[in-house]
Structures are given as C-alpha cells and as structure tokens.
Design a protein around this motif. Structure first.
Motif, PDB file in Angstrom:
ATOM      1  N   ASN A  77      -3.458 -12.492 -18.153  1.00 22.41           N
ATOM      2  CA  ASN A  77      -3.483 -11.098 -17.948  1.00 22.41           C
ATOM      3  C   ASN A  77      -4.478 -10.605 -16.769  1.00 22.41           C
ATOM      4  OD1 ASN A  77      -1.393 -10.153 -19.489  1.00 22.41           O
ATOM      5  ND2 ASN A  77      -2.499 -10.142 -21.346  1.00 22.41           N
ATOM      6  N   ASP A  78      -5.507 -11.619 -16.663  1.00 20.15           N
ATOM      7  CA  ASP A  78      -6.563 -11.519 -15.816  1.00 20.15           C
ATOM      8  C   ASP A  78      -6.073 -11.777 -14.587  1.00 20.15           C
ATOM      9  OD1 ASP A  78      -9.453 -10.449 -15.667  1.00 20.15           O
ATOM     10  OD2 ASP A  78      -9.390 -12.450 -14.950  1.00 20.15           O
ATOM     11  N   VAL A  79      -5.020 -12.459 -14.395  1.00 18.61           N
ATOM     12  CA  VAL A  79      -4.532 -12.874 -13.007  1.00 18.61           C
ATOM     13  C   VAL A  79      -4.224 -11.788 -11.956  1.00 18.61           C
ATOM     14  CG1 VAL A  79      -2.734 -14.046 -11.712  1.00 18.61           C
ATOM     15  CG2 VAL A  79      -3.857 -15.067 -13.851  1.00 18.61           C
ATOM     16  N   GLU A  80      -4.891 -11.524 -10.789  1.00 13.74           N
ATOM     17  CA  GLU A  80      -4.577 -10.519 -10.081  1.00 13.74           C
ATOM     18  C   GLU A  80      -4.311 -11.028  -8.714  1.00 13.74           C
ATOM     19  OE1 GLU A  80      -7.564  -7.708 -10.567  1.00 13.74           O
ATOM     20  OE2 GLU A  80      -9.178  -8.959  -9.540  1.00 13.74           O
ATOM     21  N   ILE A  81      -3.714 -10.153  -7.799  1.00 15.42           N
ATOM     22  CA  ILE A  81      -3.406 -10.453  -6.238  1.00 15.42           C
ATOM     23  C   ILE A  81      -4.528  -9.654  -5.476  1.00 15.42           C
ATOM     24  CG2 ILE A  81      -1.703 -10.371  -4.639  1.00 15.42           C
ATOM     25  CD1 ILE A  81       0.283 -10.205  -6.862  1.00 15.42           C
ATOM     26  N   LYS A  82      -5.266 -10.181  -4.714  1.00 10.54           N
ATOM     27  CA  LYS A  82      -6.216  -9.511  -3.800  1.00 10.54           C
ATOM     28  C   LYS A  82      -5.644  -9.630  -2.537  1.00 10.54           C
ATOM     29  CE  LYS A  82     -10.819  -9.654  -2.371  1.00 10.54           C
ATOM     30  NZ  LYS A  82     -12.368 -10.205  -2.515  1.00 10.54           N
ATOM     31  N   VAL A  83      -5.230  -8.397  -1.877  1.00 11.57           N
ATOM     32  CA  VAL A  83      -4.634  -7.989  -0.812  1.00 11.57           C
ATOM     33  C   VAL A  83      -5.406  -7.440   0.184  1.00 11.57           C
ATOM     34  CG1 VAL A  83      -2.633  -6.798   0.156  1.00 11.57           C
ATOM     35  CG2 VAL A  83      -2.537  -7.430  -2.120  1.00 11.57           C
ATOM     36  N   PHE A  84      -5.542  -8.279   1.297  1.00 16.77           N
ATOM     37  CA  PHE A  84      -6.528  -7.740   2.295  1.00 16.77           C
ATOM     38  C   PHE A  84      -5.998  -6.714   3.576  1.00 16.77           C
ATOM     39  CE2 PHE A  84      -8.320 -11.593   0.647  1.00 16.77           C
ATOM     40  CZ  PHE A  84      -9.642 -11.171   0.670  1.00 16.77           C
ATOM     41  N   VAL A  85      -6.303  -5.568   3.713  1.00 16.20           N
ATOM     42  CA  VAL A  85      -5.528  -4.679   4.589  1.00 16.20           C
ATOM     43  C   VAL A  85      -6.046  -5.209   5.917  1.00 16.20           C
ATOM     44  CG1 VAL A  85      -5.247  -2.223   5.130  1.00 16.20           C
ATOM     45  CG2 VAL A  85      -5.445  -3.144   2.806  1.00 16.20           C
ATOM     46  N   SER A  86      -5.389  -4.955   6.990  1.00 18.41           N
ATOM     47  CA  SER A  86      -5.462  -5.261   8.514  1.00 18.41           C
ATOM     48  C   SER A  86      -6.643  -4.279   8.844  1.00 18.41           C
ATOM     49  CB  SER A  86      -4.455  -4.916   9.094  1.00 18.41           C
ATOM     50  OG  SER A  86      -4.815  -5.092  10.552  1.00 18.41           O
ATOM     51  N   VAL A 143       5.673 -11.266  -6.412  1.00 21.15           N
ATOM     52  CA  VAL A 143       5.019  -9.969  -6.231  1.00 21.15           C
ATOM     53  C   VAL A 143       4.303 -10.166  -4.763  1.00 21.15           C
ATOM     54  CG1 VAL A 143       3.364  -8.117  -6.492  1.00 21.15           C
ATOM     55  CG2 VAL A 143       5.145  -8.952  -8.307  1.00 21.15           C
ATOM     56  N   ALA A 144       3.512 -11.331  -4.531  1.00 21.80           N
ATOM     57  CA  ALA A 144       2.647 -11.652  -3.867  1.00 21.80           C
ATOM     58  C   ALA A 144       3.452 -11.680  -2.520  1.00 21.80           C
ATOM     59  CB  ALA A 144       1.560 -12.802  -4.025  1.00 21.80           C
ATOM     60  N   ASN A 145       4.328 -12.552  -2.694  1.00 21.09           N
ATOM     61  CA  ASN A 145       5.176 -12.743  -1.362  1.00 21.09           C
ATOM     62  C   ASN A 145       5.803 -11.632  -0.697  1.00 21.09           C
ATOM     63  OD1 ASN A 145       5.073 -15.717  -1.383  1.00 21.09           O
ATOM     64  ND2 ASN A 145       6.601 -15.866  -2.786  1.00 21.09           N
ATOM     65  N   ASP A 146       6.159 -10.501  -1.667  1.00 26.76           N
ATOM     66  CA  ASP A 146       6.920  -9.478  -1.525  1.00 26.76           C
ATOM     67  C   ASP A 146       5.600  -8.482  -0.736  1.00 26.76           C
ATOM     68  OD1 ASP A 146       9.336  -9.970  -2.382  1.00 26.76           O
ATOM     69  OD2 ASP A 146       8.712  -8.665  -4.406  1.00 26.76           O
ATOM     70  N   ILE A 147       4.578  -8.293  -1.029  1.00 31.11           N
ATOM     71  CA  ILE A 147       3.411  -7.860  -0.357  1.00 31.11           C
ATOM     72  C   ILE A 147       3.108  -8.187   0.903  1.00 31.11           C
ATOM     73  CG2 ILE A 147       0.848  -7.079  -0.636  1.00 31.11           C
ATOM     74  CD1 ILE A 147       1.276  -7.126  -3.736  1.00 31.11           C
ATOM     75  N   ALA A 148       2.980  -9.693   0.880  1.00 30.02           N
ATOM     76  CA  ALA A 148       2.858 -10.342   2.527  1.00 30.02           C
ATOM     77  C   ALA A 148       3.709  -9.869   3.326  1.00 30.02           C
ATOM     78  CB  ALA A 148       2.775 -11.747   1.943  1.00 30.02           C
ATOM     79  N   ALA A 149       4.881  -9.525   2.854  1.00 29.17           N
ATOM     80  CA  ALA A 149       5.864  -8.984   4.035  1.00 29.17           C
ATOM     81  C   ALA A 149       5.809  -7.811   4.565  1.00 29.17           C
ATOM     82  CB  ALA A 149       7.357  -9.203   3.517  1.00 29.17           C
ATOM     83  N   LEU A 150       4.751  -7.099   3.976  1.00 27.79           N
ATOM     84  CA  LEU A 150       4.512  -5.695   4.436  1.00 27.79           C
ATOM     85  C   LEU A 150       3.769  -5.204   5.558  1.00 27.79           C
ATOM     86  CD1 LEU A 150       3.963  -3.832   0.879  1.00 27.79           C
ATOM     87  CD2 LEU A 150       6.025  -3.816   1.894  1.00 27.79           C
ATOM     88  N   GLU A 151       3.850  -4.312   6.199  1.00 29.38           N
ATOM     89  CA  GLU A 151       3.021  -4.100   7.467  1.00 29.38           C
ATOM     90  C   GLU A 151       1.610  -3.768   7.099  1.00 29.38           C
ATOM     91  OE1 GLU A 151       3.716  -1.584  11.781  1.00 29.38           O
ATOM     92  OE2 GLU A 151       4.941  -1.135   9.953  1.00 29.38           O
ATOM     93  N   TYR A 152       0.769  -4.123   8.009  1.00 26.79           N
ATOM     94  CA  TYR A 152      -0.705  -4.028   8.019  1.00 26.79           C
ATOM     95  C   TYR A 152      -1.453  -4.780   6.790  1.00 26.79           C
ATOM     96  CZ  TYR A 152       0.153   0.075  11.016  1.00 26.79           C
ATOM     97  OH  TYR A 152       0.559   0.805  12.069  1.00 26.79           O
ATOM     98  N   ILE A 153      -0.831  -5.855   6.460  1.00 26.47           N
ATOM     99  CA  ILE A 153      -1.350  -6.760   5.530  1.00 26.47           C
ATOM    100  C   ILE A 153      -1.977  -8.018   6.262  1.00 26.47           C
ATOM    101  CG2 ILE A 153      -1.124  -8.426   3.550  1.00 26.47           C
ATOM    102  CD1 ILE A 153      -0.883  -5.411   2.808  1.00 26.47           C
ATOM    103  N   GLU A 154      -3.330  -8.173   6.231  1.00 23.36           N
ATOM    104  CA  GLU A 154      -3.890  -9.023   6.695  1.00 23.36           C
ATOM    105  C   GLU A 154      -3.755 -10.457   6.064  1.00 23.36           C
ATOM    106  OE1 GLU A 154      -6.268 -10.868   9.863  1.00 23.36           O
ATOM    107  OE2 GLU A 154      -5.338  -8.868   9.868  1.00 23.36           O
ATOM    108  N   ASP A 155      -3.935 -10.705   4.806  1.00 23.54           N
ATOM    109  CA  ASP A 155      -3.784 -11.801   3.994  1.00 23.54           C
ATOM    110  C   ASP A 155      -3.535 -11.404   2.501  1.00 23.54           C
ATOM    111  OD1 ASP A 155      -3.600 -14.457   3.489  1.00 23.54           O
ATOM    112  OD2 ASP A 155      -5.931 -14.766   3.445  1.00 23.54           O
ATOM    113  N   VAL A 156      -3.028 -12.300   1.757  1.00 25.56           N
ATOM    114  CA  VAL A 156      -2.935 -12.100   0.448  1.00 25.56           C
ATOM    115  C   VAL A 156      -3.266 -13.405  -0.427  1.00 25.56           C
ATOM    116  CG1 VAL A 156      -1.146 -11.853  -1.726  1.00 25.56           C
ATOM    117  CG2 VAL A 156      -0.930 -10.591   0.522  1.00 25.56           C
ATOM    118  N   GLU A 157      -4.153 -13.224  -1.561  1.00 25.22           N
ATOM    119  CA  GLU A 157      -4.773 -14.226  -2.182  1.00 25.22           C
ATOM    120  C   GLU A 157      -4.472 -14.058  -3.528  1.00 25.22           C
ATOM    121  OE1 GLU A 157      -9.243 -14.731  -1.503  1.00 25.22           O
ATOM    122  OE2 GLU A 157      -8.699 -15.242   0.511  1.00 25.22           O
ATOM    123  N   TYR A 158      -3.937 -15.226  -4.424  1.00 24.26           N
ATOM    124  CA  TYR A 158      -3.674 -14.774  -5.701  1.00 24.26           C
ATOM    125  C   TYR A 158      -3.973 -16.494  -6.349  1.00 24.26           C
ATOM    126  CZ  TYR A 158       0.725 -17.319  -4.942  1.00 24.26           C
ATOM    127  OH  TYR A 158       1.838 -17.860  -4.212  1.00 24.26           O
TER     128      TYR A 158
END
Length: 294
Positions: free
Chosen positions: A57-66, A136-151
C-alpha cells in the motif's frame, strides 16, 4: 439422539480418557506441540502478511511534470490522472515543496538552496490495487506534459512476487502442521479402538447403531483437541504480549506496524481452539470408521 443417551456418551468418553491415561497424555502432548507450532506460525504469517500489505500500500508512482506546463495545463493533467482507470489518488506537490522536503532531508547546507530551483512539479499517484501500479504508470507516461514516471520498475514486480510466494509457503506449512496433528490424534484413537475392538463387536452384534458406537470416540477426540489447545493458547498470548511490548515502541513511525494485541490474540486463540476441536473430531471419525464393519 436422546439427551440421556448423549449424556452417557459424554461420560463414556471422559472415562476412556482416564482409563487410557498414558495414551491420553501422549496424544494431548503431541497436539499441544503441534498446535503451539501452528499458533506461533499463524502469528508470524499474519504479521508478515500485514507488513506485506503495508509495503504494497506504500507503493506509489512519482510523476514528474514537464517544465513547459503552465498552471492551467497542470490542473488539466491532475484531472486526467485522477480520471484514469485504477487510480486511487493523485497528490500534487510543487517544485518549491519538493525543494523544501529535499532541504529537510539533507540539511540547509545543500548548495541548491541558494540557487534557482531545478526541480520539477510532481504528482504522487497511488493505484487502487498495488498490482496495477505498472499499468497505471504506463497510462500516465502516455499523457501530455509528462517528463518522467518513476515507480521502481523491475523491483516492484520482484517485491510483489516475493510477498506472494511467502504467503503461499506459509499457507502450505500451516496445512502440513494441521495434517500432522490430525494424524497423531487419529493414531492415538486407533490404538484405543483396537484395545476395545471386542467391546465394539459385541455392541454391534446386539444391535447398536454405528453412531451409537462412534459418538463416544468422537467426543474423546474432541476432549483431546480441547486439552491440547489450552497450553498453546496461554503461551501464544504471553509470547505476543512480550513481542508487542518490545517491538511497538521501536517500530513507531515506521512504514509498517505489528498487528494490535487486541483483538488479534483473541482471534488466534479462537482459531487454535477451533483447530484443536476439529482435528480431534476428524481424527477420531477417520480412525473408527473401518472398525465398524462387523
């Protein structure tokens, strides 16, 4: 079955325990040891399962915004991420907040503190189910203005596989211990039945039904299971009390905690008692079955 007849069966089962004192002692001792092992192992496995759930439950996705994203695009991006299938929550953190957290971690001597902030705005995303993290990480990575996704790609899958394997191994070992206990009681009752085989044959020849013969032995197995569960319950309660007193202060503030003493120990105690009764009755039932064919 009449109440008077059932009362007779109870008396017969208790007398049998007394008449076969050494066998009763041997059987109760074997059940005690087995149920103690089961109880300790259940405590360990349930706490490991709790730790595993906490880690998952502590696992989370860190999404870097462009850096190119303006406030309006960030707001739209937050709505898009929150609307994705499998997303439980999406918390936004500005690059200023990220820098402040970085300084708290490394101290104000951090050289970046006096310079322009090179960090990114960040979303911290949690999946509804930990196993959906990668998707979920793969879906987020496909969005616009996403610099990077780490999980923790690669590592998180290994963690989930390891935790699932641990749960399965624990379940197999607990079942093995239960079957061992049933085997021990079954053999003990079998020896008692062999010694009383002539009595059983006479009862059958004068018209006693299978259940009339069987019930005292089943009750005897139940008493063995109950007696064999008393010491394990006491030791499990005492042991877990000592463990929680030692561990809880040291785990305060950590990612995971042990299960609370209450109601956990009462649940384990009820489980041990239920297992003792079940394996006693089942062991007796299986032992006497073949001796009823006269």
């Amino acid at each position: 079955m009449k109440i008077r007849t059932f009362g007779r069966h109870i008396k017969e089962s208790l007398k049998s325990l007394g008449r076969n004192g050494w066998m009763t002692f041997a059987s109760v001792s074997a059940v005690t040891v087995t149920l103690l092992l089961v109880g300790v192992f259940v405590m360990i496995m349930m706490n490991l399962n709790k730790v595993a759930d906490d880690l998952e439950n502590d696992v989370e996705i860190k999404v870097f915004v462009s850096l190119e994203a303006e406030e309006e695009q960030i707001t739209e991006l937050e709505e898009e991420i929150s609307g994705l299938s499998g997303v439980e929550s999406a918390d936004f953190s500005t690059k200023e907040e990220e820098l402040t957290d970085l300084v708290l971690d490394f101290g104000e001597e951090l050289s970046l503190f006096e310079q322009s902030n090179p960090l990114f705005d960040v979303f911290y995303v949690k999946a509804t189910e930990p196993q959906q993290t990668e998707a979920v990480a793969n879906d987020i990575a496909a969005l616009e203005y996403i610099e990077d996704v780490e999980y923790g790609e690669g590592k998180i899958e290994k963690l989930f596989n390891f935790l699932n394997a641990g749960r399965n191994v624990g379940l197999v070992l607990i079942l093995a211990l239960l079957f061992t206990a049933m085997f021990l009681i079954s053999n003990t009752i079998r020896i008692t039945i062999v010694a009383r085989r002539t009595e059983i044959e006479i009862m059958k020849l004068v018209g006693a039904t299978n259940w009339f013969v069987r019930v005292p032995f089943i009750l005897e197995g139940m008493w063995l299971g109950i007696l064999g569960s008393i010491i394990p319950i006491g030791l499990v309660v005492l042991l877990y009390q000592k463990v929680t007193e030692f561990a809880q202060p040291r785990l305060s503030g950590e990612l995971f905690q042990l299960l609370e003493f209450s109601p956990f120990v009462y649940q384990v105690s009820a489980l041990i008692l239920a297992m003792g009764v079940f394996i006693g009755i089942w062991g007796s039932f299986m032992s006497i079955r073949k001796f009823l064919r006269v």
